[in-house]
Design a protein around this motif. Structure first.
Motif, PDB file in Angstrom:
ATOM      1  N   LEU A   1       2.662  -6.118  32.112  1.00  0.00           N
ATOM      2  CA  LEU A   1       3.090  -6.186  30.707  1.00  0.00           C
ATOM      3  C   LEU A   1       4.204  -7.206  30.488  1.00  0.00           C
ATOM      4  N   SER A   2       4.736  -7.782  31.578  1.00  0.00           N
ATOM      5  CA  SER A   2       5.950  -8.606  31.434  1.00  0.00           C
ATOM      6  C   SER A   2       5.809  -9.771  30.443  1.00  0.00           C
ATOM      7  N   PRO A   3       4.717 -10.552  30.444  1.00  0.00           N
ATOM      8  CA  PRO A   3       4.680 -11.633  29.453  1.00  0.00           C
ATOM      9  C   PRO A   3       4.553 -11.105  28.027  1.00  0.00           C
ATOM     10  N   HIS A   4       3.906  -9.965  27.870  1.00  0.00           N
ATOM     11  CA  HIS A   4       3.795  -9.374  26.530  1.00  0.00           C
ATOM     12  C   HIS A   4       5.167  -8.896  26.052  1.00  0.00           C
ATOM     13  N   LEU A   5       5.948  -8.349  26.987  1.00  0.00           N
ATOM     14  CA  LEU A   5       7.312  -7.940  26.630  1.00  0.00           C
ATOM     15  C   LEU A   5       8.173  -9.165  26.313  1.00  0.00           C
ATOM     16  N   ALA A   6       8.006 -10.220  27.108  1.00  0.00           N
ATOM     17  CA  ALA A   6       8.844 -11.413  26.900  1.00  0.00           C
ATOM     18  C   ALA A   6       8.607 -12.007  25.510  1.00  0.00           C
ATOM     19  N   HIS A   7       7.382 -11.886  25.003  1.00  0.00           N
ATOM     20  CA  HIS A   7       7.081 -12.443  23.683  1.00  0.00           C
ATOM     21  C   HIS A   7       7.142 -11.382  22.593  1.00  0.00           C
TER      22      HIS A   7
ATOM     23  N   LEU B   1       6.636 -19.536  34.797  1.00  0.00           N
ATOM     24  CA  LEU B   1       6.267 -18.137  34.555  1.00  0.00           C
ATOM     25  C   LEU B   1       5.884 -17.919  33.092  1.00  0.00           C
ATOM     26  N   VAL B   2       4.782 -17.235  32.852  1.00  0.00           N
ATOM     27  CA  VAL B   2       4.486 -16.873  31.457  1.00  0.00           C
ATOM     28  C   VAL B   2       5.415 -15.764  30.974  1.00  0.00           C
ATOM     29  N   ASP B   3       6.071 -15.072  31.904  1.00  0.00           N
ATOM     30  CA  ASP B   3       7.017 -14.027  31.481  1.00  0.00           C
ATOM     31  C   ASP B   3       8.474 -14.470  31.625  1.00  0.00           C
ATOM     32  N   ALA B   4       8.715 -15.790  31.792  1.00  0.00           N
ATOM     33  CA  ALA B   4      10.095 -16.268  32.029  1.00  0.00           C
ATOM     34  C   ALA B   4      11.036 -15.655  30.987  1.00  0.00           C
TER      35      ALA B   4
END
Ligand code: FAD
Length: 482
Positions: free
Chosen positions: A247-253, A378-381
């Motif tokens: 879920l990290s990239p979804h959280l990052a955005h 990283l897409v979740d940077a």
């Protein structure tokens, strides 16, 4: 200018909150009954530590904005795209539309928070109403204090307080419809922003691995709750098994909020899977802790939290750095991780720790250089998680792993990828090697290498450093800082 019903519109600012559900600002705007102008404002000054957004995240943003615009359109509103300084863009928009209210979801990275505060003050001088909402993190960093009134430096007590916090609110529903602004309004064109990578095919693997957007986030959460949460505690350290949520990239955005995730893991249906759910929430707790640290230490991405590390004798050899970036160090778990990163824009947490430790300790490359590469790829940077995690591995951060804890990439590989499935997936040139040599190909007999069609130094690199020597060198370097 006013709407046909003479109503002044309300402006909803979107930044790191590309969703309709649990969106306090959008929810509030819909409740006013006024026409709504949703705007995605790209203010390059405020991405992370005043750095522009990295390439992998720009790819994600492009696709996430398409998804957001489509969802808003279904509700009756058109997403406006603007680039520039937040204060100037909003000022002009108010002049053009007569809007008398601006709402947004709060940010907690210091440059972003500073700009939002300046906007609030500027708008109050114009008698424009503003309202802000939480959503990006579960706790307000300014409110969570230690008994002595300072900020937390150690995770455990931070987590105990966070976990016991009463009344974490339920997620807000997405609006069912919005009153759109009926007048012409200039908007940038997404394609003109050039968010997609220039390197041919860099992002090809991203599209295979990810579905940016709120629906993609919801689907990921459902898969995780349905298939993985029960075994999360047991398998979360195994890169060869799809055991974590991704879920990290979804959280990052901001396509999903920690409130939505927290709430979902409290579902009584998950009662039989309490250990997994609890461990999972603890990881969300690490994200909260990272934001707590960043909020209270704005220089976290660029300066050692522990200033003793300012004297560290980094070597920063370009040839070693290049081998690391390209996944050509000769240590399979490190190389598989770096190639997973390049191919998919993401890397498993355990492997992130291994590659970071290898870069910092075995290669003596400054953690900030590794952090910068992750930021780009990283897409979740994430300004908080990335900086706090790199400092954690380096030993320079708050509540860090001690510097002398140096991961051995061979033993780590054998422990966490025991059958070598992960390495085989990202290093196909080693695929035919028997399991027992997979994490140490140089120790395989000549005939075994030959049968596996491996020519060390040609088809796959020999190790770029000797682990024992590099370890001793790292400890020596560390002693110089004490
Ligand atoms: P899950 O295991 O499913 O965890 C759920 C969520 O909890 C994650 O999405 C994430 O938001 C949070 N989380 C999990 N582990 C951590 C952790 N160790 N620290 C903070 N939050 C955590 N995470 C980022 O989101 N962005 C980054 O830029 C980033 N850089 C990192 C750099 C290094 C050197 C290391 C060691 C870790 C980094 N992490 C970063 C933390 C972690 O690796 C990722 O959050 C995790 O791998 C994401 O996968 P997931 O969503 O499947 O995690």
């Amino acid at each position: 200018m006013s709407d046909t019903g003479n109503e002044k519109p309300v402006i909803v600012l979107f930044r790191h909150d590309l969703r309709l559900g649990d969106n306090g600002a959008l929810h509030r705007a819909s409740q006013t009954g006024k026409p709504v102008i949703p705007i995605y404002l790209r203010d390059e000054r405020v991405s992370g530590d005043n750095r522009p957004m990295g390439g992998a995240r720009r790819w994600w943003l492009h696709h996430s904005l398409i998804a957001l615009a489509a969802s808003l359109r279904e509700l009756g509103a058109r997403l406006v795209l603007k680039r520039g300084r937040t204060d100037n863009v909003i000022d002009t928009l108010i002049n053009d539309t007569g809007a008398d209210m601006v709402v947004w979801n709060r940010r907690y990275d210091p440059p972003g928070a500073e700009i939002d505060e300046a906007l609030r003050v500027q708008l109050s001088h114009r008698a424009i109403a503003t309202q802000t909402f939480e959503g990006q993190i579960l706790h307000e960093p300014s409110l969570l204090k230690t008994g002595a009134g300072g900020h937390y430096r150690v995770y455990r007590p931070f987590w105990r307080v966070l976990n016991a916090m009463p009344g974490l609110r339920d997620p807000l529903p997405a609006p069912l419809e919005l009153k759109g602004w009926q007048h012409e309004l200039a908007s940038d064109t997404l394609d003109d922003w050039g968010l997609l990578p220039h390197q041919a095919n860099w992002a090809k693997g991203f599209s295979e691995a990810w579905s940016p957007g709120e629906k993609g986030a919801r689907d990921r959460l459902q898969v995780f709750l349905h298939d993985r949460i029960g075994s999360y505690a047991e398998y979360r350290d195994r890169p060869d098994i799809e055991a974590t949520s991704r879920l990290s990239p979804h959280l990052a955005h901001g396509e999903i909020t920690p409130f939505q995730i927290w709430h979902a893991t409290r579902n009584p249906m998950l009662d039989g899977q309490r250990a997994g759910a609890e461990k999972f929430r603890q990881e969300l707790g690490w994200r909260e802790f990272s934001y707590h640290l960043l909020y209270n230490n704005p220089k976290l991405p660029s300066e050692n939290y522990d200033t003793a590390f300012d004297a560290f004798p980094w070597e920063n050899r370009p040839d070693l750095l290049s081998a690391w970036k390209h996944g050509r160090t000769g240590y399979p778990i490190v190389d598989a991780g770096m190639r997973q990163l390049w191919r998919t824009g993401w890397m498993h947490n355990r492997v992130r720790m291994i590659v970071a430790s290898f870069l910092i300790k075995h290669l003596l490359v400054d953690w900030r250089i590794g952090e910068g590469w992750f930021w780009e790829t990283l897409v979740d940077a994430d300004p908080a998680n990335n900086a706090a995690s790199w400092q954690w591995v380096a030993g320079s951060g708050a509540d860090s792993a001690p510097y002398f804890r140096i991961f051995n990439p061979v033993l780590q590989g054998e422990k966490h990828d025991p059958k070598g499935d992960y390495v085989r997936k990202f290093l196909p040139e080693l695929a035919a090697l028997p399991d027992k040599y997979l994490h140490r190909p140089w120790s395989a007999p000549h005939v075994t290498l030959k049968m596996a069609q491996i020519d060390l130094g040609k088809t796959y690199p020999l190790p770029i450093v000797d682990l024992q020597c590099a370890r001793e060198r790292a400890l020596e370097a560390f002693n110089k800082t004490r």
